[in-house]
Design an enzyme around this catalytic site. Structure first.
Site, mmCIF file in Angstrom:
data_model
loop_
_atom_site.group_PDB
_atom_site.id
_atom_site.type_symbol
_atom_site.label_atom_id
_atom_site.label_comp_id
_atom_site.label_asym_id
_atom_site.label_seq_id
_atom_site.Cartn_x
_atom_site.Cartn_y
_atom_site.Cartn_z
ATOM 1 C CE LYS A 42 10.377 -1.044 12.772
ATOM 2 N NZ LYS A 42 10.293 -0.674 11.349
ATOM 3 C CD GLN A 67 12.791 -0.495 8.654
ATOM 4 O OE1 GLN A 67 12.274 -1.204 9.505
ATOM 5 N NE2 GLN A 67 12.634 0.820 8.641
ATOM 6 C CG ASP A 109 4.964 -1.470 8.839
ATOM 7 O OD1 ASP A 109 4.880 -0.968 9.980
ATOM 8 O OD2 ASP A 109 6.036 -1.579 8.220
#
Ligand code: NAP
Length: 288
Positions: free
Chosen positions: A52, A96, A119
């Site tokens: 990422k 994460q 997200d």
């Protein structure tokens, strides 16, 4: 058979984003900013976070990583999220997952401002998806939809089957496929572990999406000839990385298919970058 090359498509998206960012930089006064929080030492998560960060760099997005020890408390994590929610130079916050045992991921996800939830996991954004309102869409299913669009494969008026109903893939993907729109508008069936005859359901699909988390669950006898097959699964095995579908067998039957690796994985990261740039444009007032 058409290979749905997520790796190449994601690279093209990163190049386009880089141009968009460069074009808006002067008006915005700063580059887009993504905060990435990683708690603990999970090796797979470390790889994802590195990928990422690399993607951000290529797209002209400034990424700021927060690597916290596995014994981080819920309170410390929530204080960090609050701080990032308040920072003007941060457009997106990515936590994460999975978090180490003892930490409540749902509480953390709900703590992230929906305006910075790139997200797309916050209940407000999931609710907006269900209602057909604008909002951040979860990256994996949105990346799948972007891939279909880039290959001009429209499921409109077709039968789509989604295997899996998780909150991060199957459920939002089914909502996206069933929504109105040129690259959506499908008639959707969702399968799960309680589906009595999975093979029969899959065989009905013009567009088959597999996100079951079971290596090689879907075999060629479960695929309608000419179907488009998207394999979301990814598993590390002795033979290397494999998906939820038996790739070699199905490529003889499908008209188009994603490989594993190089299919949905890179598209998930590309979508995160797209969401971050959308947030940056909105927050700096340069959105057209
Ligand atoms: P998950 O949370 O474990 O959900 C799996 C879903 O599949 C559940 O709804 C489950 O049904 C269903 N299922 C499991 N076995 C089944 C079977 N035999 N028949 C029918 N349905 C079955 O997994 P996930 O988070 O959605 O992830 C799915 C896969 O995608 C995993 O391999 C994961 O690593 C991969 N993934 C990849 C990316 C990427 O970027 N490439 C991103 C996210 C996930 P129940 O609800 O009844 O249990």
């Amino acid at each position: 058979m058409l290979l749905l090359d997520g790796k190449a498509t994601a690279a093209a998206i990163r190049a386009e984003l880089k141009e968009e960012v460069a074009a808006g930089l002067a008006a915005a006064g700063r580059a887009p900013g993504l905060a990435v929080i990683l708690v603990g030492e999970d090796p797979a998560s470390q790889v994802y976070v590195r990928n990422k960060e690399r993607g951000c760099e290529e797209a002209g997005i400034r990424s700021e990583a927060f690597r916290l020890p596995a014994d981080t408390t819920q309170e410390t994590l929530e204080v960090l999220i609050d701080e990032l929610n308040g920072r003007a130079d941060i457009d997106g916050i990515l936590l994460q997952l999975p978090l180490p045992k003892g930490l409540n991921s749902q509480r953390c996800l709900e703590r992230i401002s929906p305006k910075k939830d790139v997200d797309g996991f916050h209940p407000e954004n999931m609710g907006r998806l269900a209602l057909g309102l604008p909002g951040f869409r979860p990256c994996t299913p949105a990346g799948v939809m972007t891939l279909l669009e880039r290959y001009d494969l429209s499921p409109s008026g077709k039968k789509a089957v989604v295997v899996g109903r998780s909150n991060i893939v199957g459920k939002p993907l089914a909502l996206m496929l069933g929504a109105p729109g040129k690259y959506a508008n499908a008639t959707v069936t969702v399968c799960h572990s309680g589906t009595p005859n999975l093979a029969e359901e899959c065989r009905q699909a013009d567009f088959l999406f597999v996100a079951a988390g079971r290596p090689c669950l879907v075999t060629s006898d479960m695929v309608k000839p000419g179907a488009v097959v998207v394999d979301v699964g990814i598993h590390r095995t002795d033979e290397g990385l494999v998906g939820d579908c038996k790739y070699d067998d199905i490529t003889c039957i499908a008209s188009a298919m994603t490989p594993v690796p190089g299919g949905v994985g890179p598209m998930t990261i590309a979508q995160l970058l797209i969401n971050t740039v959308i947030s940056w444009k909105g927050r700096t007032g340069i959105a057209g």
